[in-house]
Motif scaffolding. Structure first.
Motif, PDB file in Angstrom:
ATOM      1  N   LEU A 161       1.985 -21.754  17.517  1.00  0.00           N
ATOM      2  CA  LEU A 161       2.666 -20.912  16.531  1.00  0.00           C
ATOM      3  C   LEU A 161       1.704 -20.156  15.609  1.00  0.00           C
ATOM      4  O   LEU A 161       2.130 -19.449  14.703  1.00  0.00           O
ATOM      5  CB  LEU A 161       3.612 -21.766  15.677  1.00  0.00           C
ATOM      6  N   GLY A 162       0.408 -20.320  15.836  1.00  0.00           N
ATOM      7  CA  GLY A 162      -0.555 -19.625  14.994  1.00  0.00           C
ATOM      8  C   GLY A 162      -0.617 -20.187  13.586  1.00  0.00           C
ATOM      9  O   GLY A 162      -0.863 -19.459  12.625  1.00  0.00           O
TER      10      GLY A 162
ATOM     11  N   SER B 118       6.432 -21.266   8.125  1.00  0.00           N
ATOM     12  CA  SER B 118       6.430 -20.171   7.152  1.00  0.00           C
ATOM     13  C   SER B 118       7.525 -20.318   6.098  1.00  0.00           C
ATOM     14  O   SER B 118       7.396 -19.773   5.007  1.00  0.00           O
ATOM     15  CB  SER B 118       6.551 -18.818   7.858  1.00  0.00           C
TER      16      SER B 118
ATOM     17  N   VAL C 194      11.394 -16.492  16.702  1.00  0.00           N
ATOM     18  CA  VAL C 194      10.133 -15.754  16.630  1.00  0.00           C
ATOM     19  C   VAL C 194      10.331 -14.397  17.291  1.00  0.00           C
ATOM     20  O   VAL C 194      11.230 -14.212  18.111  1.00  0.00           O
ATOM     21  CB  VAL C 194       8.971 -16.514  17.328  1.00  0.00           C
TER      22      VAL C 194
ATOM     23  N   GLU D 272       6.230 -10.741  20.206  1.00  0.00           N
ATOM     24  CA  GLU D 272       4.778 -10.943  20.223  1.00  0.00           C
ATOM     25  C   GLU D 272       4.419 -12.399  19.958  1.00  0.00           C
ATOM     26  O   GLU D 272       3.540 -12.960  20.616  1.00  0.00           O
ATOM     27  CB  GLU D 272       4.103 -10.041  19.199  1.00  0.00           C
ATOM     28  N   GLU D 273       5.101 -13.011  18.984  1.00  0.00           N
ATOM     29  CA  GLU D 273       4.846 -14.418  18.674  1.00  0.00           C
ATOM     30  C   GLU D 273       5.233 -15.314  19.845  1.00  0.00           C
ATOM     31  O   GLU D 273       4.558 -16.285  20.163  1.00  0.00           O
ATOM     32  CB  GLU D 273       5.596 -14.854  17.411  1.00  0.00           C
ATOM     33  N   PHE D 274       6.355 -14.973  20.508  1.00  0.00           N
ATOM     34  CA  PHE D 274       6.787 -15.747  21.664  1.00  0.00           C
ATOM     35  C   PHE D 274       5.736 -15.679  22.765  1.00  0.00           C
ATOM     36  O   PHE D 274       5.357 -16.704  23.347  1.00  0.00           O
ATOM     37  CB  PHE D 274       8.135 -15.252  22.186  1.00  0.00           C
ATOM     38  N   ASP D 275       5.268 -14.460  23.066  1.00  0.00           N
ATOM     39  CA  ASP D 275       4.256 -14.301  24.113  1.00  0.00           C
ATOM     40  C   ASP D 275       2.979 -15.066  23.772  1.00  0.00           C
ATOM     41  O   ASP D 275       2.371 -15.693  24.638  1.00  0.00           O
ATOM     42  CB  ASP D 275       3.948 -12.819  24.339  1.00  0.00           C
ATOM     43  N   ALA D 276       2.570 -15.046  22.496  1.00  0.00           N
ATOM     44  CA  ALA D 276       1.364 -15.769  22.078  1.00  0.00           C
ATOM     45  C   ALA D 276       1.565 -17.276  22.211  1.00  0.00           C
ATOM     46  O   ALA D 276       0.673 -17.993  22.680  1.00  0.00           O
ATOM     47  CB  ALA D 276       0.995 -15.398  20.645  1.00  0.00           C
ATOM     48  N   ALA D 277       2.732 -17.770  21.819  1.00  0.00           N
ATOM     49  CA  ALA D 277       3.019 -19.205  21.929  1.00  0.00           C
ATOM     50  C   ALA D 277       3.065 -19.629  23.390  1.00  0.00           C
ATOM     51  O   ALA D 277       2.561 -20.687  23.760  1.00  0.00           O
ATOM     52  CB  ALA D 277       4.327 -19.540  21.230  1.00  0.00           C
TER      53      ALA D 277
END
Length: 94
Positions: A26-27, A43, A65, A68-73
């Motif tokens: 999740l960064g 957050s 999310v 972009e956040e989904f793809d990163a996760a």
């Protein structure tokens, strides 16, 4: 005063590894442990406290999310995507 969640206990065989995995996906960062659990603060300030447990029932946690956040996760998890929906039971991809 309005009610809002503060924290949830997340049982894990290896709380540190579990917290680091979620935080990485999740960064986020793993917070310093105030006790025997490993917290990851979201957050919205809700803390997911990874608590040591040898046996436990399955749990379900859902996160809203952006794409972009989904793809990163997903990339951080090392898995591939399966079809999903933005709204459970809605029958549309998202």
């Amino acid at each position: 005063m309005s009610e809002e969640p503060n924290h949830a206990a997340v049982p894990a065989r290896d709380p540190e590894a579990s917290a680091r995995f979620l935080a990485g996906a999740l960064g986020l960062r793993v917070d310093p442990p105030p006790a025997h659990f490993m917290p990851v603060t979201l957050s919205n300030r809700v803390s997911l406290d990874h608590d040591p447990a040898d046996a436990f029932e399955p749990h379900h946690y859902a996160f809203m999310v952006g794409e972009e956040e989904f793809d990163a996760a997903l990339a951080a998890s090392g898995t591939t995507a399966s079809p999903s929906t933005a709204v459970p039971g809605a029958g549309r991809s998202g």
